[in-house]
Design a protein around this motif. Structure first.
Motif, mmCIF file in Angstrom:
data_model
loop_
_atom_site.group_PDB
_atom_site.id
_atom_site.type_symbol
_atom_site.label_atom_id
_atom_site.label_comp_id
_atom_site.label_asym_id
_atom_site.label_seq_id
_atom_site.Cartn_x
_atom_site.Cartn_y
_atom_site.Cartn_z
ATOM 1 N N VAL A 216 2.854 -7.634 47.674
ATOM 2 C CA VAL A 216 1.880 -6.614 47.282
ATOM 3 C C VAL A 216 1.924 -6.333 45.784
ATOM 4 O O VAL A 216 0.881 -6.084 45.158
ATOM 5 C CB VAL A 216 2.111 -5.319 48.098
ATOM 6 N N HIS A 217 3.093 -6.384 45.166
ATOM 7 C CA HIS A 217 3.176 -6.129 43.721
ATOM 8 C C HIS A 217 2.491 -7.242 42.931
ATOM 9 O O HIS A 217 1.803 -6.965 41.935
ATOM 10 C CB HIS A 217 4.640 -6.002 43.301
ATOM 11 N N ASN A 218 2.658 -8.473 43.361
ATOM 12 C CA ASN A 218 1.977 -9.571 42.686
ATOM 13 C C ASN A 218 0.470 -9.510 42.905
ATOM 14 O O ASN A 218 -0.313 -9.859 42.016
ATOM 15 C CB ASN A 218 2.517 -10.908 43.181
ATOM 16 N N LEU A 219 0.051 -9.074 44.096
ATOM 17 C CA LEU A 219 -1.380 -8.905 44.357
ATOM 18 C C LEU A 219 -1.968 -7.843 43.446
ATOM 19 O O LEU A 219 -3.066 -8.021 42.889
ATOM 20 C CB LEU A 219 -1.592 -8.533 45.825
ATOM 21 N N PHE A 220 -1.252 -6.753 43.263
ATOM 22 C CA PHE A 220 -1.730 -5.704 42.363
ATOM 23 C C PHE A 220 -1.831 -6.224 40.929
ATOM 24 O O PHE A 220 -2.807 -5.932 40.226
ATOM 25 C CB PHE A 220 -0.780 -4.506 42.427
ATOM 26 N N ASP A 221 -0.850 -6.997 40.496
ATOM 27 C CA ASP A 221 -0.914 -7.568 39.146
ATOM 28 C C ASP A 221 -2.120 -8.480 38.986
ATOM 29 O O ASP A 221 -2.756 -8.505 37.930
ATOM 30 C CB ASP A 221 0.375 -8.336 38.848
ATOM 31 N N ALA A 222 -2.434 -9.255 40.026
ATOM 32 C CA ALA A 222 -3.589 -10.140 39.947
ATOM 33 C C ALA A 222 -4.895 -9.355 39.892
ATOM 34 O O ALA A 222 -5.819 -9.714 39.154
ATOM 35 C CB ALA A 222 -3.595 -11.099 41.142
ATOM 36 N N LEU A 223 -4.985 -8.272 40.663
ATOM 37 C CA LEU A 223 -6.206 -7.467 40.681
ATOM 38 C C LEU A 223 -6.391 -6.674 39.395
ATOM 39 O O LEU A 223 -7.526 -6.330 39.031
ATOM 40 C CB LEU A 223 -6.192 -6.513 41.875
ATOM 41 N N THR A 224 -5.312 -6.355 38.716
ATOM 42 C CA THR A 224 -5.388 -5.495 37.527
ATOM 43 C C THR A 224 -5.063 -6.248 36.253
ATOM 44 O O THR A 224 -4.709 -5.629 35.249
ATOM 45 C CB THR A 224 -4.429 -4.305 37.683
ATOM 46 N N SER A 225 -5.162 -7.571 36.283
ATOM 47 C CA SER A 225 -4.794 -8.359 35.107
ATOM 48 C C SER A 225 -5.673 -8.059 33.900
ATOM 49 O O SER A 225 -5.257 -8.270 32.766
ATOM 50 C CB SER A 225 -4.874 -9.849 35.439
ATOM 51 N N SER A 226 -6.878 -7.565 34.121
ATOM 52 C CA SER A 226 -7.790 -7.280 33.009
ATOM 53 C C SER A 226 -8.196 -5.817 32.928
ATOM 54 O O SER A 226 -9.183 -5.493 32.270
ATOM 55 C CB SER A 226 -9.050 -8.150 33.142
ATOM 56 N N SER A 227 -7.441 -4.931 33.587
ATOM 57 C CA SER A 227 -7.827 -3.515 33.601
ATOM 58 C C SER A 227 -6.670 -2.593 33.258
ATOM 59 O O SER A 227 -6.604 -1.466 33.753
ATOM 60 C CB SER A 227 -8.412 -3.136 34.970
ATOM 61 N N GLY A 228 -5.749 -3.062 32.454
ATOM 62 C CA GLY A 228 -4.672 -2.188 32.008
ATOM 63 C C GLY A 228 -3.725 -1.759 33.102
ATOM 64 O O GLY A 228 -3.197 -0.644 33.078
ATOM 65 N N HIS A 229 -3.503 -2.614 34.092
ATOM 66 C CA HIS A 229 -2.554 -2.341 35.180
ATOM 67 C C HIS A 229 -2.945 -1.100 35.986
ATOM 68 O O HIS A 229 -2.091 -0.378 36.499
ATOM 69 C CB HIS A 229 -1.131 -2.191 34.637
ATOM 70 N N ARG A 230 -4.245 -0.864 36.088
ATOM 71 C CA ARG A 230 -4.778 0.182 36.957
ATOM 72 C C ARG A 230 -5.908 -0.425 37.782
ATOM 73 O O ARG A 230 -6.761 -1.156 37.263
ATOM 74 C CB ARG A 230 -5.315 1.368 36.153
ATOM 75 N N LEU A 231 -5.916 -0.147 39.082
ATOM 76 C CA LEU A 231 -6.880 -0.747 39.990
ATOM 77 C C LEU A 231 -8.097 0.148 40.126
ATOM 78 O O LEU A 231 -7.991 1.316 40.529
ATOM 79 C CB LEU A 231 -6.233 -0.979 41.363
ATOM 80 N N HIS A 232 -9.264 -0.396 39.815
ATOM 81 C CA HIS A 232 -10.522 0.318 39.951
ATOM 82 C C HIS A 232 -11.186 -0.058 41.271
ATOM 83 O O HIS A 232 -10.971 -1.146 41.815
ATOM 84 C CB HIS A 232 -11.449 -0.001 38.781
ATOM 85 N N PHE A 233 -12.039 0.847 41.739
ATOM 86 C CA PHE A 233 -12.638 0.646 43.055
ATOM 87 C C PHE A 233 -13.521 -0.594 43.088
ATOM 88 O O PHE A 233 -13.555 -1.312 44.091
ATOM 89 C CB PHE A 233 -13.459 1.875 43.459
ATOM 90 N N LEU A 234 -14.264 -0.871 42.030
ATOM 91 C CA LEU A 234 -15.154 -2.027 42.038
ATOM 92 C C LEU A 234 -14.370 -3.325 42.230
ATOM 93 O O LEU A 234 -14.796 -4.216 42.966
ATOM 94 C CB LEU A 234 -15.955 -2.079 40.735
ATOM 95 N N VAL A 235 -13.220 -3.440 41.575
ATOM 96 C CA VAL A 235 -12.385 -4.638 41.739
ATOM 97 C C VAL A 235 -11.811 -4.695 43.149
ATOM 98 O O VAL A 235 -11.829 -5.741 43.809
ATOM 99 C CB VAL A 235 -11.261 -4.649 40.692
ATOM 100 N N TYR A 236 -11.307 -3.571 43.614
ATOM 101 C CA TYR A 236 -10.752 -3.494 44.967
ATOM 102 C C TYR A 236 -11.811 -3.825 46.009
ATOM 103 O O TYR A 236 -11.565 -4.581 46.952
ATOM 104 C CB TYR A 236 -10.183 -2.093 45.179
#
Length: 740
Positions: A216-236
């Motif tokens: 899950v931590h690696n998945l979060f890094d992949a989802l937030t690689s271009s958003s400053g390590h914060r997950l936005h709803f549109l990406v999610y």
């Protein structure tokens, strides 16, 4: 005048946006209000639940939606069938049944939110196609947002941290969060809010289709690689929608398109490549190559040649046949040119098979297939190692399959490819992580508790302590998506989903993973320093090595100086002292003493160099050389190394000649010498032998011994030169056995 015009345009734009915002709020307000009413338009009994004072506004919204109606687009008579528990009853059950350790003042709100979220997610996972539902995706994202600010105190702190200019102004009509229904509460949540890693790692793995606790931590890094390590709803949201498409595509691939493969029962197609004639997959065997289509299932690799009526070749990944899958170079006519292939080898395949993934730039296509093929190979190895059978075997396979589908979703949606320590594949990650074997041990202990014999009612007991029996959650999810592994389990929607999640607690699997991630961070930091100190050039590396070994070089030169007897007094004292240490037995304490002194020096430096920058090793760089000079230096080094190997081989062949009595005189001399040495070893104590050998070697350069020592060395060398080498015959490979 120009500034007034700009201000007027800005004012018009702000007015337009305000009007549009009010219109959208009114539209959503009417939509959600109608959902909370009965058929006659009157408010339903569950329209306005009483908020819980300890929770933040968003947490109250999430708890309310969890408690009563989860998916508002389904008919009202099904709404209350999700949890069937009002908010106040949920809180009462939490206060009464769960231990005091999770009801502390500072963690009460977050633990209660977890309590409600876990139950709701486990219930909704029984419904088909829940990933397609926008309300589910929004609610799960709101769970993560609420987990970060679960209490009123944390919400106020979050508001204080936000600049007033970025806060939305309140609606003019005083729109309330508790105006009509719990779903309306979430409508005022700022769409720009984002989720952190800790919240995502706590909530997302509850639904194994979305995330796994190991990756899950690696998945979060992949989802937030271009958003400053914060997950936005549109990406999610894009990730979930892509994942849903992949599940549907996997279900459709089991139809006529896979008929030619003749899949066994429980075999699922995970991915297909090479179907496009422009970018096929080339299969290389020897100097021959065929374009075709490559298919990976949870049991094997299939290669179907283009334009041929032959049966697809099957390469089994389940049996222990010493399979090897690794990246390899390939090219036309067997040439090793392009780094775009994977090699498959086993004891049942006559020769290695190479699958080349052609692409114009890079080797991402090959790396993706290498990762998923290794994942299946390693999960099958894991199953064989612990001898999993039945439902436990299927659960492990389902977990690996879900990991591959998540990897596909990330690749297709965002074109993100993971590195060694950041892979999204469970067993590949465990293989590469420091301490990954401990992660697999924790996973084994979890899988060993999986059974279908679980209680059939939803109870909060499973969230207050670690359950003794767990449900095959990943397998259940695959079956709900129409992908069947275990055909004899008879698992229906009435079955309770008991996952390995406990309110306010960390599972043993997560503990092992956190320790492994900590070790990984240290390994990556250490590897970064290694990359920094690497230098190019043979002469430069030799200079660095000499500087690092300088203390030992000085010690060796000092001993050599003493052995030359240029300072007779010092040499005499040294030989007497060493001889006494050997004879008295004190020589055995020299090495332990050196080790203790080294440990003391390291601890002393640790204490007094704390917080200081490490001192760099200063190396005098050798004169720079051009490419031709470096090539000549390399050639000379290779020649010297070849000469050394030849000398060693000649010595071994001479020993073989003596052993085989090719020269009888040398054999007699060697045999007599061995007998004499054996008698001496049997009669004389070892410590005296060591002393005699040391004195003999150390006193060779003494004036009265030098002539006799040189004469003895010359005789031994001449005798050795007269010994012939044993013959060697090089066998060339048979031309008929070469690769075709």
């Amino acid at each position: 005048m120009e500034e007034d015009g700009v201000d007027a345009k800005v004012g018009m734009l702000e007015s337009f946006m305000r009007n549009q915002q009010n219109s959208l709020k009114s539209l959503f307000h009417r939509k959600k209000s109608s959902a909370g009413r009965d058929g006659d338009g009157s408010p339903s009994p569950i329209a306005s639940p009483k908020p819980i004072p300890q929770l933040s506004l968003l947490a109250n919204s999430v708890v309310s939606r969890c408690s009563m109606y989860f998916l508002e687009h389904i008919p009202y008579d099904l709404l209350i069938s999700i949890l069937k528990i009002p908010t106040q009853d949920l809180q009462h059950r939490f206060d009464v049944e769960l231990p005091e350790s999770v009801k502390q003042l500072l963690t009460y709100a977050r633990n209660f939110l977890e309590f409600c979220s876990f139950q709701a997610l486990h219930q909704v996972m029984k419904q088909p196609n829940y990933l397609s539902d926008q309300e589910f995706r929004q609610l799960m994202f709101d769970m993560m947002l609420a987990w970060e600010t679960p209490s009123v105190t944390s919400e106020n702190e979050s508001k204080d941290a936000v600049s007033p200019s970025t806060q939305d102004s309140e609606d003019e009509d005083g729109w309330s969060l508790f105006y009509s229904s719990p779903t309306s509460m979430a409508m005022q949540v700022d769409e720009k809010k984002s989720v952190g890693q800790e919240a995502f790692a706590r909530i997302a793995p509850v639904c194994p289709a979305i995330a796994d606790a190991i990756t899950v931590h690696n998945l979060f890094d992949a989802l937030t690689s271009s958003s400053g390590h914060r997950l936005h709803f549109l990406v999610y949201d894009k990730y979930i929608r892509t994942l849903d498409k992949i599940f549907k595509a996997a279900k459709s691939s089991l139809g006529p398109s896979a008929a030619s493969l003749q899949l066994a029962k429980g075999e699922i197609v995970l991915d297909i490549d090479g179907g496009n004639p422009v970018l096929p997959v080339f299969k290389h065997v020897g100097i021959s190559a065929w374009p075709g289509k490559l298919t990976l299932t949870n049991c094997a690799l299939y290669f179907d040649s283009m334009g041929g009526g032959d049966k697809p070749m099957r390469y089994d990944l389940t049996e222990d046949t010493k399979q090897v899958i690794k990246p390899e170079l390939t090219g036309p006519l067997g040439a090793r040119i392009f780094d775009k292939a994977i090699m498959y080898k086993s004891i049942i395949v006559p020769e290695p098979v190479y699958f080349e993934f052609t692409e114009f730039k890079g080797n991402a296509r090959r790396d993706y297939w290498l990762g998923i093929c290794l994942e299946i190979l390693r999960v099958q190895w894991f199953i064989r190692k612990y001898n999993f059978k039945g439902i436990q075997r299927s659960e492990i396979l389902a977990r690996a399959i879900l990991g591959i589908f998540r990897y596909r979703a990330i690749k297709e949606a965002f074109q993100v490819f993971s590195s060694q320590y950041k892979t999204l594949l469970i067993f590949n990650l465990a293989e590469s992580l420091p301490g990954g074997d401990m992660v697999l041990e924790a996973l084994y202990r979890r899988v060993s508790r999986i059974t279908t014999d679980v209680q059939s009612d939803v109870s909060s007991v499973q969230y207050m302590k670690w359950p003794s029996n767990l449900s095959p959650v990943s397998l259940i999810l695959l079956e709900h998506f129409g992908l069947n592994l275990e055909t004899s389990t008879n698992m229906g929607e009435e079955m309770t989903i008991v996952g390995d999640f406990c309110v306010g607690e960390t599972s043993p699997l997560e503990i092992a993973l956190k320790q492994s991630i900590l070790d990984t961070d240290r390994a990556e930091a250490a590897q970064a320093t290694v990359e920094q100190v690497k230098v190019e050039g043979i002469d430069t590396n030799v200079a660095v090595m000499k500087e690092l070994l300088l203390p030992f070089i000085k010690l060796a030169l000092r001993i050599k100086l003493l052995a030359s007897w240029q300072e007779p007094y010092k040499s005499t004292v040294f030989v007497i002292l060493v001889s006494y240490l050997i004879i008295s037995g004190w020589i055995g304490f020299i090495l332990p003493l050196v080790l203790v002194l080294a440990a003391m020096v390291m601890l002393w430096r640790k204490q007094f160099n704390k917080g200081k920058e490490p001192k760099a090793v200063r190396v005098k760089a050798p004169p720079s050389k051009n490419a031709v000079e470096q090539l000549l230096l390399l050639q000379d080094a290779v020649s010297q190394f070849e000469s050394l190997i030849q000398t060693v081989n000649v010595g071994l062949l001479k020993i073989r000649a003596i052993t085989l009595a090719i020269l009888p005189q040398a054999t007699d001399t060697s045999a007599i010498s061995l007998v004499i040495v054996a008698v001496i070893l049997a009669v004389v104590p070892v410590k005296y032998l060591i002393t005699m050998a040391f004195v003999e070697w150390f006193t060779r350069e003494v004036g009265w011994r030098k002539a006799s020592s040189d004469r003895l060395e010359r005789r031994v060398r001449e005798w050795w030169f007269r010994v012939p080498a044993a013959p060697v015959q090089l066998m060339r490979a048979d031309e008929s056995k070469k690769k075709k």
